[in-house]
Design a protein around this motif. Structure first.
Motif, PDB file in Angstrom:
ATOM      1  N   MET A  43       9.852   0.044  -1.701  1.00 54.91           N
ATOM      2  CA  MET A  43      10.665  -0.837  -0.864  1.00 54.91           C
ATOM      3  C   MET A  43      10.352  -0.637   0.626  1.00 54.91           C
ATOM      4  SD  MET A  43      11.895  -2.660  -3.127  1.00 54.91           S
ATOM      5  CE  MET A  43      12.676  -3.776  -1.997  1.00 54.91           C
ATOM      6  N   ILE A  44      10.070   0.586   1.028  1.00 58.88           N
ATOM      7  CA  ILE A  44       9.661   0.824   2.420  1.00 58.88           C
ATOM      8  C   ILE A  44       8.306   0.172   2.681  1.00 58.88           C
ATOM      9  CG2 ILE A  44       8.905   2.616   4.045  1.00 58.88           C
ATOM     10  CD1 ILE A  44      11.239   4.341   2.910  1.00 58.88           C
ATOM     11  N   ALA A  45       7.404   0.234   1.715  1.00 60.08           N
ATOM     12  CA  ALA A  45       6.096  -0.420   1.861  1.00 60.08           C
ATOM     13  C   ALA A  45       6.273  -1.940   1.968  1.00 60.08           C
ATOM     14  CB  ALA A  45       5.184  -0.062   0.690  1.00 60.08           C
ATOM     15  N   VAL A  46       7.209  -2.501   1.207  1.00 59.67           N
ATOM     16  CA  VAL A  46       7.502  -3.941   1.303  1.00 59.67           C
ATOM     17  C   VAL A  46       8.007  -4.260   2.705  1.00 59.67           C
ATOM     18  CG1 VAL A  46       9.098  -5.764   0.538  1.00 59.67           C
ATOM     19  CG2 VAL A  46       7.916  -4.354  -1.158  1.00 59.67           C
ATOM     20  N   LYS A  47       8.948  -3.462   3.183  1.00 59.09           N
ATOM     21  CA  LYS A  47       9.510  -3.704   4.513  1.00 59.09           C
ATOM     22  C   LYS A  47       8.427  -3.610   5.579  1.00 59.09           C
ATOM     23  CE  LYS A  47      12.719  -0.903   5.732  1.00 59.09           C
ATOM     24  NZ  LYS A  47      13.937  -0.196   6.130  1.00 59.09           N
ATOM     25  N   GLN A  48       7.559  -2.611   5.480  1.00 56.78           N
ATOM     26  CA  GLN A  48       6.481  -2.467   6.461  1.00 56.78           C
ATOM     27  C   GLN A  48       5.558  -3.680   6.444  1.00 56.78           C
ATOM     28  OE1 GLN A  48       5.151   1.421   5.168  1.00 56.78           O
ATOM     29  NE2 GLN A  48       5.997   2.378   7.004  1.00 56.78           N
ATOM     30  N   LYS A  49       5.268  -4.163   5.255  1.00 55.85           N
ATOM     31  CA  LYS A  49       4.374  -5.325   5.146  1.00 55.85           C
ATOM     32  C   LYS A  49       5.050  -6.573   5.713  1.00 55.85           C
ATOM     33  CE  LYS A  49       0.575  -7.207   3.190  1.00 55.85           C
ATOM     34  NZ  LYS A  49      -0.090  -6.991   1.932  1.00 55.85           N
ATOM     35  N   LEU A  50       6.338  -6.753   5.415  1.00 52.89           N
ATOM     36  CA  LEU A  50       7.048  -7.926   5.916  1.00 52.89           C
ATOM     37  C   LEU A  50       7.081  -7.969   7.438  1.00 52.89           C
ATOM     38  CD1 LEU A  50      10.126  -8.198   3.518  1.00 52.89           C
ATOM     39  CD2 LEU A  50       8.248  -9.825   3.748  1.00 52.89           C
ATOM     40  N   PHE A  51       7.242  -6.809   8.055  1.00 54.58           N
ATOM     41  CA  PHE A  51       7.397  -6.777   9.498  1.00 54.58           C
ATOM     42  C   PHE A  51       6.101  -6.466  10.238  1.00 54.58           C
ATOM     43  CE2 PHE A  51      11.791  -6.077   8.086  1.00 54.58           C
ATOM     44  CZ  PHE A  51      12.379  -7.135   8.751  1.00 54.58           C
ATOM     45  N   GLY A  89      -4.228   9.353  -3.488  1.00 57.36           N
ATOM     46  CA  GLY A  89      -4.837   8.665  -2.362  1.00 57.36           C
ATOM     47  C   GLY A  89      -4.141   7.353  -2.068  1.00 57.36           C
ATOM     48  N   LYS A  90      -4.837   6.501  -1.341  1.00 60.56           N
ATOM     49  CA  LYS A  90      -4.296   5.217  -0.899  1.00 60.56           C
ATOM     50  C   LYS A  90      -4.486   4.174  -2.001  1.00 60.56           C
ATOM     51  CE  LYS A  90      -4.451   2.449   3.303  1.00 60.56           C
ATOM     52  NZ  LYS A  90      -5.120   2.319   4.600  1.00 60.56           N
ATOM     53  N   ASN A  91      -3.415   3.472  -2.355  1.00 60.47           N
ATOM     54  CA  ASN A  91      -3.448   2.474  -3.417  1.00 60.47           C
ATOM     55  C   ASN A  91      -2.766   1.201  -2.955  1.00 60.47           C
ATOM     56  OD1 ASN A  91      -4.237   4.051  -6.072  1.00 60.47           O
ATOM     57  ND2 ASN A  91      -2.849   5.367  -4.913  1.00 60.47           N
ATOM     58  N   THR A  92      -3.368   0.063  -3.256  1.00 59.76           N
ATOM     59  CA  THR A  92      -2.706  -1.217  -3.037  1.00 59.76           C
ATOM     60  C   THR A  92      -2.245  -1.717  -4.399  1.00 59.76           C
ATOM     61  OG1 THR A  92      -4.056  -1.699  -1.106  1.00 59.76           O
ATOM     62  CG2 THR A  92      -2.953  -3.557  -2.155  1.00 59.76           C
ATOM     63  N   LEU A  93      -0.927  -1.908  -4.513  1.00 63.65           N
ATOM     64  CA  LEU A  93      -0.321  -2.303  -5.779  1.00 63.65           C
ATOM     65  C   LEU A  93       0.042  -3.777  -5.760  1.00 63.65           C
ATOM     66  CD1 LEU A  93       2.238   0.644  -6.192  1.00 63.65           C
ATOM     67  CD2 LEU A  93      -0.180   0.602  -6.849  1.00 63.65           C
ATOM     68  N   ASP A  94      -0.267  -4.485  -6.854  1.00 65.67           N
ATOM     69  CA  ASP A  94       0.248  -5.838  -7.007  1.00 65.67           C
ATOM     70  C   ASP A  94       1.671  -5.733  -7.561  1.00 65.67           C
ATOM     71  OD1 ASP A  94       0.033  -5.298  -9.756  1.00 65.67           O
ATOM     72  OD2 ASP A  94      -1.633  -6.664 -10.065  1.00 65.67           O
ATOM     73  N   PHE A 141       5.782  -1.291 -12.585  1.00 64.75           N
ATOM     74  CA  PHE A 141       5.553  -0.182 -13.523  1.00 64.75           C
ATOM     75  C   PHE A 141       5.753   1.163 -12.824  1.00 64.75           C
ATOM     76  CE2 PHE A 141       2.561  -2.935 -16.244  1.00 64.75           C
ATOM     77  CZ  PHE A 141       3.564  -3.211 -17.160  1.00 64.75           C
ATOM     78  N   TYR A 142       5.237   1.275 -11.616  1.00 58.96           N
ATOM     79  CA  TYR A 142       5.356   2.507 -10.844  1.00 58.96           C
ATOM     80  C   TYR A 142       6.834   2.825 -10.553  1.00 58.96           C
ATOM     81  CZ  TYR A 142       4.649   5.727  -6.897  1.00 58.96           C
ATOM     82  OH  TYR A 142       4.675   6.796  -6.041  1.00 58.96           O
ATOM     83  N   MET A 143       7.584   1.807 -10.165  1.00 59.42           N
ATOM     84  CA  MET A 143       9.001   2.005  -9.830  1.00 59.42           C
ATOM     85  C   MET A 143       9.864   2.276 -11.053  1.00 59.42           C
ATOM     86  SD  MET A 143       9.485  -1.077  -7.074  1.00 59.42           S
ATOM     87  CE  MET A 143      11.232  -0.849  -6.867  1.00 59.42           C
ATOM     88  N   ARG A 144       9.517   1.711 -12.187  1.00 61.01           N
ATOM     89  CA  ARG A 144      10.377   1.802 -13.365  1.00 61.01           C
ATOM     90  C   ARG A 144      10.014   2.945 -14.302  1.00 61.01           C
ATOM     91  NH1 ARG A 144      11.273  -3.531 -16.449  1.00 61.01           N
ATOM     92  NH2 ARG A 144      12.987  -2.282 -17.243  1.00 61.01           N
ATOM     93  N   THR A 201       0.843  -1.189   0.000  1.00 61.16           N
ATOM     94  CA  THR A 201       0.000   0.000   0.000  1.00 61.16           C
ATOM     95  C   THR A 201       0.879   1.240   0.000  1.00 61.16           C
ATOM     96  OG1 THR A 201      -1.726  -1.180   1.180  1.00 61.16           O
ATOM     97  CG2 THR A 201      -1.816   1.219   1.243  1.00 61.16           C
ATOM     98  N   ILE A 202       0.593   2.139  -0.938  1.00 61.66           N
ATOM     99  CA  ILE A 202       1.271   3.433  -0.986  1.00 61.66           C
ATOM    100  C   ILE A 202       0.198   4.517  -1.035  1.00 61.66           C
ATOM    101  CG2 ILE A 202       3.342   2.538  -2.127  1.00 61.66           C
ATOM    102  CD1 ILE A 202       2.259   3.866  -4.733  1.00 61.66           C
ATOM    103  N   THR A 203       0.545   5.682  -0.568  1.00 65.36           N
ATOM    104  CA  THR A 203      -0.379   6.808  -0.603  1.00 65.36           C
ATOM    105  C   THR A 203       0.259   7.931  -1.395  1.00 65.36           C
ATOM    106  OG1 THR A 203      -1.266   6.186   1.544  1.00 65.36           O
ATOM    107  CG2 THR A 203      -1.718   8.431   0.783  1.00 65.36           C
ATOM    108  N   LEU A 204      -0.472   8.440  -2.391  1.00 63.58           N
ATOM    109  CA  LEU A 204       0.035   9.518  -3.240  1.00 63.58           C
ATOM    110  C   LEU A 204      -0.746  10.795  -2.980  1.00 63.58           C
ATOM    111  CD1 LEU A 204       0.383   7.707  -6.691  1.00 63.58           C
ATOM    112  CD2 LEU A 204       2.070   7.925  -4.866  1.00 63.58           C
TER     113      LEU A 204
END
Length: 192
Positions: A95-103, A63-68, A74-77, A33-36
């Protein structure tokens, strides 16, 4: 060694992951999840015709988006609608969103989740950490009071308040410190 000399920070270890790892990792953890603050549009890179024209826009709404995994990639590249520095910021955001989800919510405590992650890592990630070091880091995190909301990220750029100047030297695009040396960059890194 180069990063350590430029930043004044000792880099203990490194982890390198390819784009497949990012896509597969995001999918393995059920998305991120990222928020723009404002809509992100890349309309010159994806789904173009054979001549590289008539591209379909890639859009992530405000706003708040959940990305697969594919959408996160696509967003990162995306690179044509903004600068490489903005792309680095988007990469950090994912990558911060990945880390937050992992932990969060005991994700790493679930053996099934760990197997999914190991499957992603085996083909797509290179690192100089041993399995026991990875285990120690996970255990350290679990036993500490690390607050992932307090993580600070920063992208050095060539904007008006940036630390870098962009130059063309012998036809090559390079970035050099505005001050002529890395002292201000080291100071910024020490104070993050």
């Amino acid at each position: 060694d180069t990063v350590s000399r430029m930043t004044g920070l000792y880099v203990d270890n490194a982890v390198v992951l390819n784009f497949n790892a990012v896509k597969d990792l995001v999918d393995a953890i059920g998305g991120v999840t990222i928020t723009l603050k404002k809509e992100f549009i890349e309309d010159r890179q994806w789904w173009c015709d054979e001549s590289g024209q008539n591209c379909r826009p890639f859009i992530v709404p405000a706003g708040k988006n959940t990305l697969d995994g594919e959408t996160a990639l696509f967003y990162m590249r995306s690179r044509f609608s903004s600068s490489d520095f903005d792309r680095a910021r988007r990469q950090q955001q994912v990558m911060i969103a990945v880390k937050q989800k992992l932990f969060s919510l005991g994700f790493l405590a679930n053996p099934f989740n760990m197997l999914k992650l190991l499957d992603v890592i085996k083909d797509n990630v290179r690192m100089d950490l041993s399995i026991s070091e990875i285990k120690s880091l996970i255990n350290f995190y679990k036993s500490s009071n690390v607050n992932l909301d307090n993580i600070t990220s920063f992208v050095f750029d060539n904007g008006p308040n940036g630390y870098l100047d962009a130059k063309y030297i012998n036809g090559q695009y390079i970035l050099i410190p505005k001050t002529g040396n890395f002292d201000k960059i080291k100071e910024k890194c020490q104070n993050l």
